[in-house]
Design a protein around this motif. Structure first.
Motif, mmCIF file in Angstrom:
data_model
loop_
_atom_site.group_PDB
_atom_site.id
_atom_site.type_symbol
_atom_site.label_atom_id
_atom_site.label_comp_id
_atom_site.label_asym_id
_atom_site.label_seq_id
_atom_site.Cartn_x
_atom_site.Cartn_y
_atom_site.Cartn_z
ATOM 1 N N GLY A 37 0.796 -1.220 0.000
ATOM 2 C CA GLY A 37 0.000 0.000 0.000
ATOM 3 C C GLY A 37 0.823 1.263 0.000
ATOM 4 N N ALA A 38 2.135 1.126 0.137
ATOM 5 C CA ALA A 38 3.009 2.285 0.170
ATOM 6 C C ALA A 38 3.101 2.924 -1.207
ATOM 7 C CB ALA A 38 4.396 1.887 0.667
ATOM 8 N N VAL A 39 3.548 4.185 -1.199
ATOM 9 C CA VAL A 39 3.629 4.938 -2.443
ATOM 10 C C VAL A 39 4.497 4.217 -3.479
ATOM 11 C CG1 VAL A 39 4.503 7.062 -3.486
ATOM 12 C CG2 VAL A 39 3.179 7.159 -1.376
ATOM 13 N N ASP A 40 5.663 3.698 -3.042
ATOM 14 C CA ASP A 40 6.567 3.093 -4.018
ATOM 15 C C ASP A 40 5.951 1.872 -4.697
ATOM 16 O OD1 ASP A 40 6.643 1.707 -1.659
ATOM 17 O OD2 ASP A 40 8.806 1.398 -1.646
ATOM 18 N N SER A 41 5.189 1.071 -3.952
ATOM 19 C CA SER A 41 4.564 -0.103 -4.560
ATOM 20 C C SER A 41 3.462 0.286 -5.533
ATOM 21 C CB SER A 41 4.010 -1.032 -3.479
ATOM 22 O OG SER A 41 5.058 -1.569 -2.694
ATOM 23 N N ILE A 42 2.690 1.307 -5.192
ATOM 24 C CA ILE A 42 1.655 1.782 -6.117
ATOM 25 C C ILE A 42 2.295 2.301 -7.388
ATOM 26 C CG2 ILE A 42 -0.179 3.490 -6.450
ATOM 27 C CD1 ILE A 42 -0.727 3.309 -3.442
ATOM 28 N N VAL A 43 3.389 3.044 -7.238
ATOM 29 C CA VAL A 43 4.104 3.548 -8.410
ATOM 30 C C VAL A 43 4.635 2.396 -9.256
ATOM 31 C CG1 VAL A 43 6.187 4.774 -9.150
ATOM 32 C CG2 VAL A 43 4.701 5.777 -7.409
#
Length: 394
Positions: free
Chosen positions: A129-135
């Motif tokens: 759910g972190a920003v880097d994984s979404i990116v």
């Protein structure tokens, strides 16, 4: 059709996937511009060249703003599946990019739900759910769309071994969600001394690859390497992506070959006999000169037919020639896809057959009877009508 092949000899992760896509020619500025459609802040993208075991690769990183890291702000590390889904659905991303990203997150939610015994709609992602994984996930979807990828294939995946720490404590490698995601996909159990397939990487492969589809012949156009973070002692920690064109397999069919040797017929009968054979249902028929016993000149009449037309074709040969026996063979033939089009020439319309080879080469064959008729009507050489028809079909 353009395809992408994951040659994941060292595993797969989200950042390695985007790094390899960048190495294939994906524009980082394009990724930045497209990701601006999501309500995500406080991050920056960086792509740097790396040499991994003397292999030129691209290391893709999502850098979180120092302020957030310093304050240990984890509010964006935990997002419910529904929140991420709405974020993507409500974005201005291209429809195909949205569909791909949503498919990857849906597979993640289903896997996490099975692991924790809850419905997919109730799943809250932690690391993913972190920003880097979404990116990583949305960026992969952007890259596939930008490179025109229509099909994705993958090698078997090395599962690795050991233990790793997560938000839930120490868990085995591969993680439970990763194992769930890889159901139905070929894996190599025990290959590797660390976590080689991350949940994000597993979700990307699981959502994009249909394990029921065999790998077709490919013509490689480009190769890209995405670097991972960890240093491995037994292999270069890179993901290799092959951008390729799918070589269309030749269509095959099973036919019956009927053959008759003839050495005592009036040659004037042969043209009529061939017409009768075609009328009886033969797909093709031809004559081959042969020397028979006692050195008598003769012919072998061959015909190809569907199994259901075999007896009718055989009857036509026996009726229209002096043959008193036949041979049957079951044969398989490969045929190129073809189409018949009408083209306009200075002499009139001509039907043209176009067959396409696996490498895209086209064979153009004007219809003989059309060309002969026009040549007679206009009083020109037959070859001129042929040339005009081919030029019109190009």
């Amino acid at each position: 059709m353009r395809a992408l092949y994951f040659d994941a000899f060292a595993g797969v992760s989200g950042d390695m996937t985007i790094g390899a896509l960048l190495a294939l020619g994906l524009d980082l500025e394009h990724v930045r511009a497209e990701l601006a459609a999501l309500p995500l802040q406080g991050y920056a993208l960086r792509a740097t060249p790396r040499l991994v075991h003397a292999i030129a690769a691209v290391k893709f990183e999502v850098e979180i703003e120092p302020r957030q890291a310093r304050e240990h702000d984890h509010s964006h590390d935990h997002r419910a599946y529904g929140e991420i889904r709405r974020m993507i659905e409500d974005s201005r991303l291209a429809p195909r990019v949205r569909e791909t990203a949503l498919a990857i997150f849906a597979r993640l939610a289903e896997a996490e739900g099975r692991v924790h015994g809850v419905a997919a709609e109730s799943v809250t992602f932690h690391e993913v759910g972190a920003v880097d994984s979404i990116v990583d996930i949305v960026g992969t979807a952007i890259g596939l769309h930008a490179l025109g990828v229509e099909a994705v294939y993958a090698s078997s995946l090395p599962l690795g071994t050991g233990l790793t720490r997560s938000q839930h404590g120490v868990i085995p490698v591969p993680g439970p969600a990763t194992v769930e995601l890889l159901r139905g996909l070929p894996v190599r159990v025990g290959d590797g001394a660390a976590e080689l397939v991350t949940p994000t990487g597993a979700a990307i492969v699981a959502a994009l690859v249909d394990p029921a589809q065999p790998l077709p012949p490919l013509r490689i156009e480009a190769v890209g390497y995405g670097a991972g973070t960890r240093t491995l002692t037994d292999r270069p920690n890179v993901l290799r992506l092959l951008l390729a064109r799918v070589e269309a397999p030749l269509a095959g069919e099973e036919l019956v070959e009927v053959a008759a040797t003839i050495d005592d017929a009036n040659p004037e009968l042969y043209a009529h006999a061939l017409e009768a054979v075609f009328t009886a249902g033969a797909r093709d028929a031809w004559l081959v000169p042969a020397f028979m016993k006692k050195q008598r000149p003769g012919v072998v009449l061959y015909a190809l037919a569907d199994a259901g037309a075999r007896d009718a074709v055989a009857g036509a040969i026996l009726r229209e020639t002096t043959a008193i026996g036949l041979r049957f063979h079951t044969v398989r033939r490969a045929v190129l896809p073809r189409q018949i089009i009408d083209v306009e020439t200075p002499y009139g319309p001509v039907r043209v057959k176009i067959a396409t080879a696996p490498d895209g080469t086209r064979n153009i064959a004007p219809e003989y009877e059309d060309c002969r008729r026009l040549a007679r009507e206009h009083g020109v050489a037959l070859k001129l009508v042929y040339q005009a028809a081919i030029a019109a079909a190009l």
